[in-house]
Scaffold this motif. Structure first.
Motif, mmCIF file in Angstrom:
data_model
loop_
_atom_site.group_PDB
_atom_site.id
_atom_site.type_symbol
_atom_site.label_atom_id
_atom_site.label_comp_id
_atom_site.label_asym_id
_atom_site.label_seq_id
_atom_site.Cartn_x
_atom_site.Cartn_y
_atom_site.Cartn_z
ATOM 1 N N VAL A 30 0.862 -1.173 0.000
ATOM 2 C CA VAL A 30 0.000 0.000 0.000
ATOM 3 C C VAL A 30 0.901 1.227 0.000
ATOM 4 N N VAL A 31 0.731 2.101 -0.980
ATOM 5 C CA VAL A 31 1.586 3.280 -1.155
ATOM 6 C C VAL A 31 0.814 4.515 -0.692
ATOM 7 N N ILE A 32 1.334 5.208 0.322
ATOM 8 C CA ILE A 32 0.635 6.354 0.906
ATOM 9 C C ILE A 32 1.290 7.655 0.439
ATOM 10 N N HIS A 33 0.496 8.510 -0.166
ATOM 11 C CA HIS A 33 0.996 9.746 -0.755
ATOM 12 C C HIS A 33 1.434 10.754 0.308
ATOM 13 N N ASP A 34 2.120 11.788 -0.152
ATOM 14 C CA ASP A 34 2.546 12.884 0.716
ATOM 15 C C ASP A 34 1.453 13.949 0.766
ATOM 16 N N ALA A 35 1.800 15.151 1.224
ATOM 17 C CA ALA A 35 0.812 16.221 1.397
ATOM 18 C C ALA A 35 0.238 16.721 0.075
ATOM 19 N N VAL A 36 0.871 16.399 -1.051
ATOM 20 C CA VAL A 36 0.335 16.795 -2.353
ATOM 21 C C VAL A 36 -0.920 15.992 -2.684
ATOM 22 N N GLY A 37 -1.034 14.809 -2.134
ATOM 23 C CA GLY A 37 -2.182 13.954 -2.409
ATOM 24 C C GLY A 37 -1.950 13.060 -3.613
ATOM 25 N N MET A 38 -3.018 12.554 -4.185
ATOM 26 C CA MET A 38 -2.907 11.701 -5.368
ATOM 27 C C MET A 38 -2.269 12.499 -6.499
ATOM 28 N N SER A 39 -1.209 11.943 -7.091
ATOM 29 C CA SER A 39 -0.401 12.711 -8.048
ATOM 30 C C SER A 39 0.267 11.768 -9.036
ATOM 31 N N HIS A 40 0.896 12.372 -10.051
ATOM 32 C CA HIS A 40 1.703 11.575 -10.968
ATOM 33 C C HIS A 40 2.805 10.834 -10.208
ATOM 34 N N ASP A 41 3.365 11.490 -9.207
ATOM 35 C CA ASP A 41 4.481 10.890 -8.477
ATOM 36 C C ASP A 41 4.056 9.618 -7.749
ATOM 37 N N VAL A 42 2.939 9.668 -7.016
ATOM 38 C CA VAL A 42 2.545 8.473 -6.257
ATOM 39 C C VAL A 42 2.150 7.350 -7.210
ATOM 40 N N ARG A 43 1.573 7.678 -8.366
ATOM 41 C CA ARG A 43 1.283 6.644 -9.364
ATOM 42 C C ARG A 43 2.585 6.043 -9.897
ATOM 43 N N ASN A 44 3.583 6.904 -10.116
ATOM 44 C CA ASN A 44 4.880 6.412 -10.584
ATOM 45 C C ASN A 44 5.530 5.498 -9.539
ATOM 46 N N GLN A 45 5.365 5.834 -8.260
ATOM 47 C CA GLN A 45 5.916 4.980 -7.203
ATOM 48 C C GLN A 45 5.252 3.600 -7.254
ATOM 49 N N ALA A 46 3.936 3.587 -7.451
ATOM 50 C CA ALA A 46 3.225 2.311 -7.549
ATOM 51 C C ALA A 46 3.670 1.539 -8.787
ATOM 52 N N ASP A 47 3.854 2.228 -9.911
ATOM 53 C CA ASP A 47 4.311 1.567 -11.135
ATOM 54 C C ASP A 47 5.704 0.969 -10.944
ATOM 55 N N TRP A 48 6.566 1.708 -10.249
ATOM 56 C CA TRP A 48 7.926 1.220 -9.982
ATOM 57 C C TRP A 48 7.883 -0.070 -9.159
ATOM 58 N N LEU A 49 7.041 -0.111 -8.137
ATOM 59 C CA LEU A 49 6.925 -1.311 -7.317
ATOM 60 C C LEU A 49 6.357 -2.471 -8.129
ATOM 61 N N ALA A 50 5.381 -2.185 -8.993
ATOM 62 C CA ALA A 50 4.821 -3.236 -9.837
ATOM 63 C C ALA A 50 5.896 -3.813 -10.753
ATOM 64 N N GLY A 51 6.760 -2.945 -11.271
ATOM 65 C CA GLY A 51 7.847 -3.405 -12.118
ATOM 66 C C GLY A 51 8.830 -4.296 -11.387
ATOM 67 N N ALA A 52 8.857 -4.157 -10.046
ATOM 68 C CA ALA A 52 9.751 -4.973 -9.224
ATOM 69 C C ALA A 52 9.050 -6.216 -8.677
ATOM 70 N N GLY A 53 7.787 -6.431 -9.089
ATOM 71 C CA GLY A 53 7.110 -7.657 -8.700
ATOM 72 C C GLY A 53 6.161 -7.551 -7.532
ATOM 73 N N TYR A 54 5.662 -6.332 -7.266
ATOM 74 C CA TYR A 54 4.728 -6.144 -6.155
ATOM 75 C C TYR A 54 3.389 -5.626 -6.680
ATOM 76 N N LEU A 55 2.315 -6.122 -6.095
ATOM 77 C CA LEU A 55 0.982 -5.636 -6.401
ATOM 78 C C LEU A 55 0.777 -4.361 -5.576
ATOM 79 N N ALA A 56 0.849 -3.207 -6.231
ATOM 80 C CA ALA A 56 0.882 -1.925 -5.540
ATOM 81 C C ALA A 56 -0.451 -1.197 -5.660
ATOM 82 N N VAL A 57 -0.915 -0.642 -4.546
ATOM 83 C CA VAL A 57 -2.177 0.095 -4.519
ATOM 84 C C VAL A 57 -1.962 1.403 -3.773
ATOM 85 N N ALA A 58 -2.286 2.522 -4.422
ATOM 86 C CA ALA A 58 -2.135 3.850 -3.827
ATOM 87 C C ALA A 58 -3.514 4.464 -3.604
#
Length: 233
Positions: A30-58
């Motif tokens: 589970v990926v928890i965003h910063d004070a900016v909220g839902m953003s391109h960055d938090v989606r990119n963090q989830a995509d990065w984890l998925a690329g490493a073999g994790y089912l990521a949900v933000a």
């Protein structure tokens, strides 16, 4: 990569999900965003984890609301966002494509929530990135899951936090990897798109101590994946 709603005690919650390629099951994060909220960055963090073999949900813990109002509310009472993350963890762990082992990763505000969730919430590991420490950290973090933490030595908001967190985890015998990066301040792992930032945040991100720093981010990500590999797989 898709958006969907997850049922929680507080109503349906919008989340961004990123899945690895191929057949599961996979460990979840589970990926928890910063004070900016839902953003391109938090989606990119989830995509990065998925690329490493994790089912990521933000999850969007602000639920599409006004950032400042949500921040004020969360500072007064963190029960709703913690309840939301608990619901997302349970939903993720119960999926057929998840192994049942779920970690949590957070940034800034989300890093603080990740620390609060480390003890007693069913997570197998936590990645805490410049998250503020809870009061009475030694007592609050008793019984925590293993924690990997990354902080910046030039972070004026959290001066000395890495050392304090290390001592609290040592006292409680919690497995950990805590590192303070000498060249960076706050938010060095968040590479925000300017379109996601309202005026005050754009000014803050221009400060030398509030910028993305690629070399430190690369090292921190390698440590996170190594730590998750030991405790989630």
């Amino acid at each position: 990569m898709t958006a969907m709603d997850v049922p929680t005690p507080n109503g349906d919650l919008s989340v961004y999900q990123a899945s690895p390629e191929g057949a599961g099951p996979w460990p979840g994060v589970v990926v928890i965003h910063d004070a900016v909220g839902m953003s391109h960055d938090v989606r990119n963090q989830a995509d990065w984890l998925a690329g490493a073999g994790y089912l990521a949900v933000a999850p969007d813990l602000f639920r599409g609301g006004h950032r400042i109002a949500c921040l004020v509310k969360f500072l007064r009472d963190a029960s709703q966002p913690l309840s939301d993350v608990d619901a997302v963890r349970s939903w993720l762990a119960d999926r057929d494509d998840c192994t049942g082992a779920v970690g949590v990763m957070g940034f800034c505000l989300g890093g603080g929530f990740a620390l609060m969730l480390a003890p007693g919430h069913g997570f197998a590991a936590a990645s805490v990135n410049y998250g503020p420490l809870p009061k009475n950290a030694e007592r609050a973090l008793a019984g925590s899951c293993p924690i990997v933490g990354s902080y910046g030595a030039r972070d004026r908001q959290l001066r000395g936090a890495a050392g304090k967190l290390t001592r609290a985890l040592d006292v409680n015998g919690v497995p950990h990897d805590i590192k303070e990066y000498p060249e960076v301040g706050h938010a060095f792992l968040n590479d925000h798109d300017r379109s996601d930032l309202p005026g005050p945040f754009r000014l803050m991100m221009k400060l030398p101590t509030m910028r993305f720093h690629a070399p430190s981010a690369e090292d921190a990500r390698a440590r996170i994946l190594d730590f998750f590999g030991s405790h989630l797989r």
